[in-house]
Structure formats: structure tokens, C-alpha cells
Design an enzyme around this catalytic site. Structure first.
Site, PDB file in Angstrom:
ATOM      1  N   GLY A   9       0.838  -1.190   0.000  1.00  0.00           N
ATOM      2  CA  GLY A   9       0.000   0.000   0.000  1.00  0.00           C
ATOM      3  C   GLY A   9       0.869   1.235   0.000  1.00  0.00           C
ATOM      4  NE  ARG A  12       3.323   8.167   8.623  1.00  0.00           N
ATOM      5  CZ  ARG A  12       4.447   7.480   8.793  1.00  0.00           C
ATOM      6  NH1 ARG A  12       4.481   6.200   8.554  1.00  0.00           N
ATOM      7  NH2 ARG A  12       5.529   8.073   9.214  1.00  0.00           N
ATOM      8  CE  LYS A  15       3.353   0.225   3.483  1.00  0.00           C
ATOM      9  NZ  LYS A  15       3.030   1.638   3.675  1.00  0.00           N
ATOM     10  CB  ALA A  34      13.774  -3.524  11.899  1.00  0.00           C
ATOM     11  CB  THR A  35      14.825  -4.009   6.141  1.00  0.00           C
ATOM     12  OG1 THR A  35      13.752  -3.123   5.835  1.00  0.00           O
ATOM     13  CG2 THR A  35      14.359  -5.457   6.142  1.00  0.00           C
ATOM     14  CG  HIS A  50       7.598   1.575  13.158  1.00  0.00           C
ATOM     15  ND1 HIS A  50       7.190   0.568  12.331  1.00  0.00           N
ATOM     16  CD2 HIS A  50       7.206   2.729  12.568  1.00  0.00           C
ATOM     17  CE1 HIS A  50       6.586   1.088  11.277  1.00  0.00           C
ATOM     18  NE2 HIS A  50       6.577   2.400  11.400  1.00  0.00           N
ATOM     19  NE  ARG A  53       2.963   0.143  15.314  1.00  0.00           N
ATOM     20  CZ  ARG A  53       3.457   0.773  14.245  1.00  0.00           C
ATOM     21  NH1 ARG A  53       3.245   2.048  14.074  1.00  0.00           N
ATOM     22  NH2 ARG A  53       4.172   0.126  13.364  1.00  0.00           N
ATOM     23  CG  ASP A  80       7.709  -2.551   8.558  1.00  0.00           C
ATOM     24  OD1 ASP A  80       7.761  -2.050   7.427  1.00  0.00           O
ATOM     25  OD2 ASP A  80       7.002  -2.091   9.480  1.00  0.00           O
TER      26      ASP A  80
END
Length: 168
Positions: A9, A12, A15, A34-35, A50, A53, A80
Site C-alpha cells: 500500500g 501511512r 501496512k 527491521a530492515t 515503531h 508500539r 518491515d
């Protein structure tokens, strides 16, 4: 049993939140891979949001390039994101064909194990054509890699304004 899910998508669109919720619905201790490479303070703040969260139930791994270093057999893992992963590749090599070949190889090696893989990616090619050559090159790379992952995926979800649309 191996399962690949692609969540795509615009920016924001929800996703990451969708990927995290899905991972938590499938496992009490999912992995967050995490990339991102942190380039500046503003981006560091995004990464921190992130991280805040997610709770302690997450196993966090940071990997900018070589996803296949990590054998996550039997785990549920949210990756992600593909966009940042490809950006990292572009920083070490500006040959789109070579990057695409290596990214496909890494993807295949990483996803060969029995695990549930939830990939987050961006649809950056929905807008107009950029007047910037590097941006056009990256848009092509991203689009081709998204197509590759979508072909391999068991499920594809498009996020629009926080609403999921099942594509596959």
C-alpha cells in the site's frame, strides 16, 4: 508449513500496523525483522515510534541486507520493509538488474524454511513518473521486486486508508 503474506500500500496506509496485528494473531512471540538503516534524526524518531508500539512479546532483529542470515524456522516473522531493504541495496550498488537478482536470491534463501513470513512493502509506482532518474530506477526496482514476492505469496493484502483489501 511455510506461508508468505505480502502487505502492500501507500505511505501511512496502515501496512505496518496490519502486519503487526496479523503476526500477533498467529503467535504469542512473533519476530520483527527491521530492515531500516537510520539515516537521520527524523527517521530515528520514526523507528522509535515503531519500537514503542511493539511490546516485550516481540523478538526484534535488525538486518539491513542479508535476510537469509536468519533461520526463523517455526516462527512468525514480520519483515518491515521491502522498500527500505531495497534502498539499502541501492546504496551499495546502483545496478538495478544486479540488485534485483541479488534481492530475489536473498528472498528465496530466506523464505526456504518453514515459517510464516509477513512482508511489508510500498506501492510507490501509483503516482506520476518522476523527473529524477534515480527515483525512476528505484520505482522500477521496487515494482519488479513487489511482483516477484506477490507471485510467491500465498496471500496479498492491499492497505488503503487503514482498510485492508485482499488481493490474493
Amino acid at each position: 508449513m511455510k506461508k508468505i503474506i505480502l502487505i502492500t500500500g501507500g505511505q501511512r496506509s496502515g501496512k505496518s500496523e496490519k502486519a503487526e496485528a496479523l503476526a500477533l494473531s498467529l503467535s504469542t512471540n512473533p519476530v520483527y525483522l527491521a530492515t531500516a538503516h537510520v539515516w537521520d534524526d527524523e527517521f530515528r524518531e520514526r523507528v522509535c515510534r515503531h519500537q514503542e508500539r511493539r511490546g516485550p512479546e516481540w523478538t526484534n532483529i535488525e538486518e539491513e541486507l542479508h535476510l537469509s542470515r536468519h533461520d526463523l524456522t517455526g516462527r512468525v516473522v514480520a519483515i518491515d520493509c521491502v522498500t527500505l531493504w531495497l534502498t539499502n541495496w541501492l546504496m551499495v550498488n546502483d545496478n538495478v538488474d544486479a540488485i534485483l537478482t541479488e534481492a530475489k536470491r536473498e528472498f528465496d534463501a530466506f523464505t526456504q524454511h518453514d515459517a510464516t513470513y509477513i512482508f511489508v512493502t510500498n506501492e510507490i509506482g501509483l503516482g506520476g513518473v518522476s523527473d529524477n532518474a534515480l527515483q525512476r530506477k528505484f520505482t522500477d526496482l521496487q515494482g519488479w521486486m513487489n511482483q516477484y514476492i506477490a507471485q510467491k505469496a500465498d496471500e496479498v493484502i492491499l492497505m488503503v486508508s487503514g482498510i485492508e483489501m485482499k488481493i490474493k
